[in-house]
Design an enzyme around this catalytic site. Structure first.
Site, PDB file in Angstrom:
ATOM      1  CB  CYS A 119      -0.927  -0.004   1.212  1.00  0.00           C
ATOM      2  SG  CYS A 119      -2.014  -1.434   1.238  1.00  0.00           S
ATOM      3  CG  HIS A 261      -2.850   3.411   2.801  1.00  0.00           C
ATOM      4  ND1 HIS A 261      -3.552   3.137   1.651  1.00  0.00           N
ATOM      5  CD2 HIS A 261      -2.836   2.253   3.521  1.00  0.00           C
ATOM      6  CE1 HIS A 261      -3.929   1.872   1.664  1.00  0.00           C
ATOM      7  NE2 HIS A 261      -3.515   1.313   2.785  1.00  0.00           N
ATOM      8  CG  ASN A 291      -6.692  -0.788   2.114  1.00  0.00           C
ATOM      9  OD1 ASN A 291      -6.074  -0.288   1.183  1.00  0.00           O
ATOM     10  ND2 ASN A 291      -6.087  -1.374   3.131  1.00  0.00           N
TER      11      ASN A 291
END
Ligand code: ACO
Length: 356
Positions: A119, A261, A291
């Site tokens: 990520c 993030h 996500n």
């Protein structure tokens, strides 16, 4: 390649973002696993996620964001020197997803490479893009995930967390008078000792697929030690933010907007608490997209700009954490606000039964 010539620096001159049209609400997960909005939302802040349509692959999603980014910049794809795609859900084993994206965009003079950085791959990849852009080589950096194709739809502890999408940034040498996010600092770290804590272990050379593994559904299995990931995400994102600011010669009080993030709202809130940053300075859209891995910062950035949350002269901090463990932060100064083109399908009708 162009002759090596350092410039005053590099910046992000355009942003593109794409999220698939299908939107799936938490309630719909009850069709697949024993879960509910009542469990998911308070623990994650997630309400919906966008899910790629059947046949909508990572390269297609990435190319759409890349194409929107180039349109925003008014840039001819043939002028690109690099197409970098950060993804953990590649088009196939080989060749790189970036090759398919390069062909789709018509970026015929560009080198195409993938980054598998979890990520935080987009922010870490920005460090590579910035280094090439300083040498006058335009770079299209795309963070893209089609996690709906990679995850185990029967595992409630992971599947409900993820969504699909892509964010793209065109990174170029700075030109006076041209709006850009000037990249002031990039800080990135990895600790491979935690490589086994979060990831997708089956199907590679260490654990090749066998008929038995596929029969038992292991080919889609995502390993995740949730509380340990949570704790490390919070501490390492906070550390990266402070380290990047320190290297930039700035402090938290200089920061106008944090674009973290979008893993889950509790992680975002805990990072903000640890850094004592007021919530209004921390952008979040995890409720809509869940996500989206390395796509999340590009998508968040597009929405933050479109909402008018970043103004010329302001300082933006991005920070991310993911598998590896890897984590990264970057400090930008808005020398003007770069153009954005986004096709995020926020208003799309919620869908039913899109699971694989
Ligand atoms: N629906 C219902 N119950 C569930 C679900 C679900 N979708 N998922 C897990 N459960 C159950 C578990 O089986 C467990 O049950 P048990 O106690 O009977 O064994 C129980 O819920 C666990 O509940 P909590 O302890 O309340 O869960 P927790 O507060 O740890 O939250 C979560 C879990 C949301 C996964 C949290 O650990 C987390 O956010 N971790 C970070 C994970 C993450 O963000 N990963 C993404 C990739 S990394 C990144 O992007 C940063």
């Amino acid at each position: 390649m162009a002759p090596v010539e350092d410039t005053a620096g590099a910046g992000i001159v355009a942003i593109g973002a794409y999220a698939p049209q299908h939107r799936m609400h938490n309630d719909e997960w009850a069709q697949y696993v024993d879960t509910s909005d009542v469990w998911i939302y308070p623990r994650t802040g997630i309400k919906t996620r966008h899910i790629a349509a059947a046949g909508e692959s990572t390269a297609m999603v990435a190319a759409r964001a890349g194409s929107l980014c180039l349109e925003a910049a008014g840039m001819d794809p043939a002028d690109l020197r690099w197409v970098l795609v950060s993804t953990d859900t590649p088009e196939m084993w080989n060749p790189a997803t970036a090759c398919f994206v390069q062909a789709e965009l018509g970026a015929r003079r560009a080198v195409a490479l993938d980054l598998t950085g979890g990520c935080s791959g987009f922010v870490a990849g920005l460090g590579l893009a910035e280094a090439r852009a300083r040498l006058r080589e335009p770079v299209l950096l795309i963070g893209c995930e089609v996690l709906s194709q990679a995850m185990d739809w029967s595992d409630r502890s992971t599947a409900v967390l993820f969504g699909d999408g892509a964010g793209a940034a065109l990174v170029m040498p700075r030109e006076p008078g041209k709006p850009a996010f000037e990249i002031v600092n990039i800080y990135a770290r990895t600790d491979g000792r935690d490589a086994g804590i979060l990831g997708k272990p089956y199907g590679g050379t260490k654990n090749p697929l066998t008929p038995e593994l596929v029969r038992d559904g292991h080919h889609h299995r995502i390993v995740m030690h949730g509380p340990y990931v949570f704790k490390n995400a919070v501490t390492k994102m906070a550390d990266a933010a402070l380290s990047s600011l320190e290297e930039a010669g700035l402090t938290l009080s200089d920061v106008d907007l944090v674009v973290p993030h979008q893993a889950n709202q509790r992680i975002i809130d805990a990072v903000a608490d640890r850094l004592k940053i007021p919530r209004e300075k921390v952008f979040s859209n995890v409720e809509e997209y869940a996500n989206t891995g390395s796509a999340s910062i590009g998508i968040a950035l597009a929405e933050a700009i479109e909402a008018g949350l970043i103004r010329p002269g302001q300082v933006v901090l991005t920070v991310a954490f993911g598998s590896g463990f890897s984590w990264a932060a970057s400090v930008w100064r808005a020398a003007g606000v770069p153009p954005v083109r986004a096709e995020l399908n926020r208003g799309a009708v919620l869908t039913k039964g899109v699971g694989t």
